[in-house]
Design an enzyme around this catalytic site. Sequence first.
Site, PDB file in Angstrom:
ATOM      1  N   ARG A 147      57.514-105.701  30.398  1.00 26.58           N
ATOM      2  CA  ARG A 147      57.370-104.367  31.031  1.00 26.58           C
ATOM      3  C   ARG A 147      56.742-104.395  32.142  1.00 26.58           C
ATOM      4  NH1 ARG A 147      59.771-100.820  28.135  1.00 26.58           N
ATOM      5  NH2 ARG A 147      60.076-100.347  26.975  1.00 26.58           N
TER       6      ARG A 147
ATOM      7  N   GLU B 153      61.704 -91.929  31.870  1.00 26.54           N
ATOM      8  CA  GLU B 153      59.711 -92.407  32.255  1.00 26.54           C
ATOM      9  C   GLU B 153      58.990 -91.666  30.849  1.00 26.54           C
ATOM     10  OE1 GLU B 153      59.543 -95.383  33.836  1.00 26.54           O
ATOM     11  OE2 GLU B 153      60.760 -94.831  35.611  1.00 26.54           O
TER      12      GLU B 153
ATOM     13  N   ASN C 178      58.098 -93.089  27.554  1.00 28.80           N
ATOM     14  CA  ASN C 178      56.848 -94.056  27.043  1.00 28.80           C
ATOM     15  C   ASN C 178      56.364 -93.179  25.666  1.00 28.80           C
ATOM     16  OD1 ASN C 178      55.922 -95.715  29.123  1.00 28.80           O
ATOM     17  ND2 ASN C 178      55.322 -93.906  30.739  1.00 28.80           N
TER      18      ASN C 178
HETATM   19  N1  ATP Z   1      53.109 -91.082  25.122  1.00 31.70           N
HETATM   20  C1  ATP Z   1      52.056 -92.157  25.674  1.00 31.70           C
HETATM   21  N2  ATP Z   1      51.632 -92.129  24.486  1.00 31.70           N
HETATM   22  C2  ATP Z   1      50.701 -93.834  24.060  1.00 31.70           C
HETATM   23  N3  ATP Z   1      50.427 -94.774  25.493  1.00 31.70           N
HETATM   24  C3  ATP Z   1      51.048 -94.023  26.715  1.00 31.70           C
HETATM   25  C4  ATP Z   1      51.772 -92.996  26.803  1.00 31.70           C
HETATM   26  N4  ATP Z   1      52.206 -93.107  27.620  1.00 31.70           N
HETATM   27  C5  ATP Z   1      51.852 -94.003  28.799  1.00 31.70           C
HETATM   28  N5  ATP Z   1      51.238 -95.006  27.882  1.00 31.70           N
HETATM   29  C6  ATP Z   1      49.815 -95.778  28.128  1.00 31.70           C
HETATM   30  O1  ATP Z   1      49.985 -96.267  29.659  1.00 31.70           O
HETATM   31  C7  ATP Z   1      50.608 -97.444  29.543  1.00 31.70           C
HETATM   32  C8  ATP Z   1      51.116 -97.199  31.373  1.00 31.70           C
HETATM   33  O2  ATP Z   1      52.805 -96.665  31.307  1.00 31.70           O
HETATM   34  P1  ATP Z   1      53.738 -96.481  32.124  1.00 31.70           P
HETATM   35  O3  ATP Z   1      55.012 -96.429  32.104  1.00 31.70           O
HETATM   36  O4  ATP Z   1      53.017 -96.891  33.494  1.00 31.70           O
HETATM   37  O5  ATP Z   1      54.182 -98.674  31.981  1.00 31.70           O
HETATM   38  P2  ATP Z   1      54.853 -99.602  30.704  1.00 31.70           P
HETATM   39  O6  ATP Z   1      55.760 -98.594  29.916  1.00 31.70           O
HETATM   40  O7  ATP Z   1      53.502 -99.682  30.269  1.00 31.70           O
HETATM   41  O8  ATP Z   1      55.392-100.343  31.486  1.00 31.70           O
HETATM   42  P3  ATP Z   1      57.223 -99.460  32.211  1.00 31.70           P
HETATM   43  O9  ATP Z   1      57.452 -98.040  31.778  1.00 31.70           O
HETATM   44  O10 ATP Z   1      57.227-100.019  33.542  1.00 31.70           O
HETATM   45  O11 ATP Z   1      58.705-100.113  31.514  1.00 31.70           O
HETATM   46  C9  ATP Z   1      51.235 -97.814  28.816  1.00 31.70           C
HETATM   47  O12 ATP Z   1      51.332 -98.996  28.599  1.00 31.70           O
HETATM   48  C10 ATP Z   1      51.287 -97.637  27.698  1.00 31.70           C
HETATM   49  O13 ATP Z   1      49.591 -98.444  27.379  1.00 31.70           O
HETATM   50 MG    MG Z   2      56.899 -96.841  30.934  1.00 31.20          MG
END
Ligand code: ATP
Ligand code: MG
Lengths: 101, 139
Positions: B107, B48, B52
């Site tokens: 997503r 995860e 990200n």
């Molecule tokens: N390393 C990062 N750098 C910048 N923004 C981030 C980072 N990690 C997470 N985010 C932000 O946090 C939000 C939520 O992250 P999360 O992993 O919970 O969901 P997602 O990645 O959008 O969807 P999914 O993991 O279910 O595919 C992301 O949509 C993004 O905007």
């Molecule tokens: Mg994610």
Amino acid sequence: MELFIDFEGGSIVFRLVGELDEHSAEFVKRKLDSAITSENFNAAIFDLSRLSFMDSTGIGVIIGRYKLLKKQSKRAYVRNPSPTVDKIFRMSGLYEIITKI
Amino acid sequence: MSIINSMNLHIEAKSQNESFARSVVASFFVQLNPTLEQIEDLKTAVSEAVTNCIVHAYDKAQQGEIVIACNLSEKEIEVKITDYGKGISNIEKAMQPFYTTGEEGERSGMGFTVMQAFCDDVSVVSENGSTTVTLVKKV
Ligand SMILES: Nc1ncnc2c1ncn2[C@@H]1O[C@H](COP(=O)(O)OP(=O)(O)OP(=O)(O)O)[C@@H](O)[C@H]1O
Ligand SMILES: [Mg+2]
């Protein structure tokens, strides 16, 4: 990641084999979408018995395909997830839209 | 808690490295004799955080680096996953279930929720050009 497609009665069966993550998601989406839009079936079954890994990218893949199926008024089912994949399905509420059989 | 072993991994932010990264961390964790379930939990949480970095931290065309630092103590592993991308301005919001800035309909916004469910502690710091997600998994 491999995807095998076959039929059981009136259902199409998607057998996901390997690891479903960001790297394999595009391939899986493309194959699933083309089967969903071109094949004849009444319901879709995701067979996860050989899906060895899935993270939240996989949740998005499944929800996206569920929406496509719903547009065609077709039900979606899932079977044989591993304990870890099962946990992801439970916590994300996926079983509320896709019944485990 | 005293650290008994550590390792650092530097990888390019490319999706083909995801499987490699989570497998390496899982293999390192094996030293603490975790259960199969604990290994799978950590693998998923690491995936995860790494995903990200690849999806959100850097623009598609941009090259980026991900640093994964692992510290083992007697009873737990701490995994720090750092990127030098665009950062997270509102961490509380980002961590909420179903919150996503990702592609519409593709997503789920469940990444942080999965990390929290699969680890004993998750914390995020984003400042001065770097973002670090720290995961703790106990055995
Ligand atoms: N390393 C990062 N750098 C910048 N923004 C981030 C980072 N990690 C997470 N985010 C932000 O946090 C939000 C939520 O992250 P999360 O992993 O919970 O969901 P997602 O990645 O959008 O969807 P999914 O993991 O279910 O595919 C992301 O949509 C993004 O905007
Ligand atoms: Mg994610």
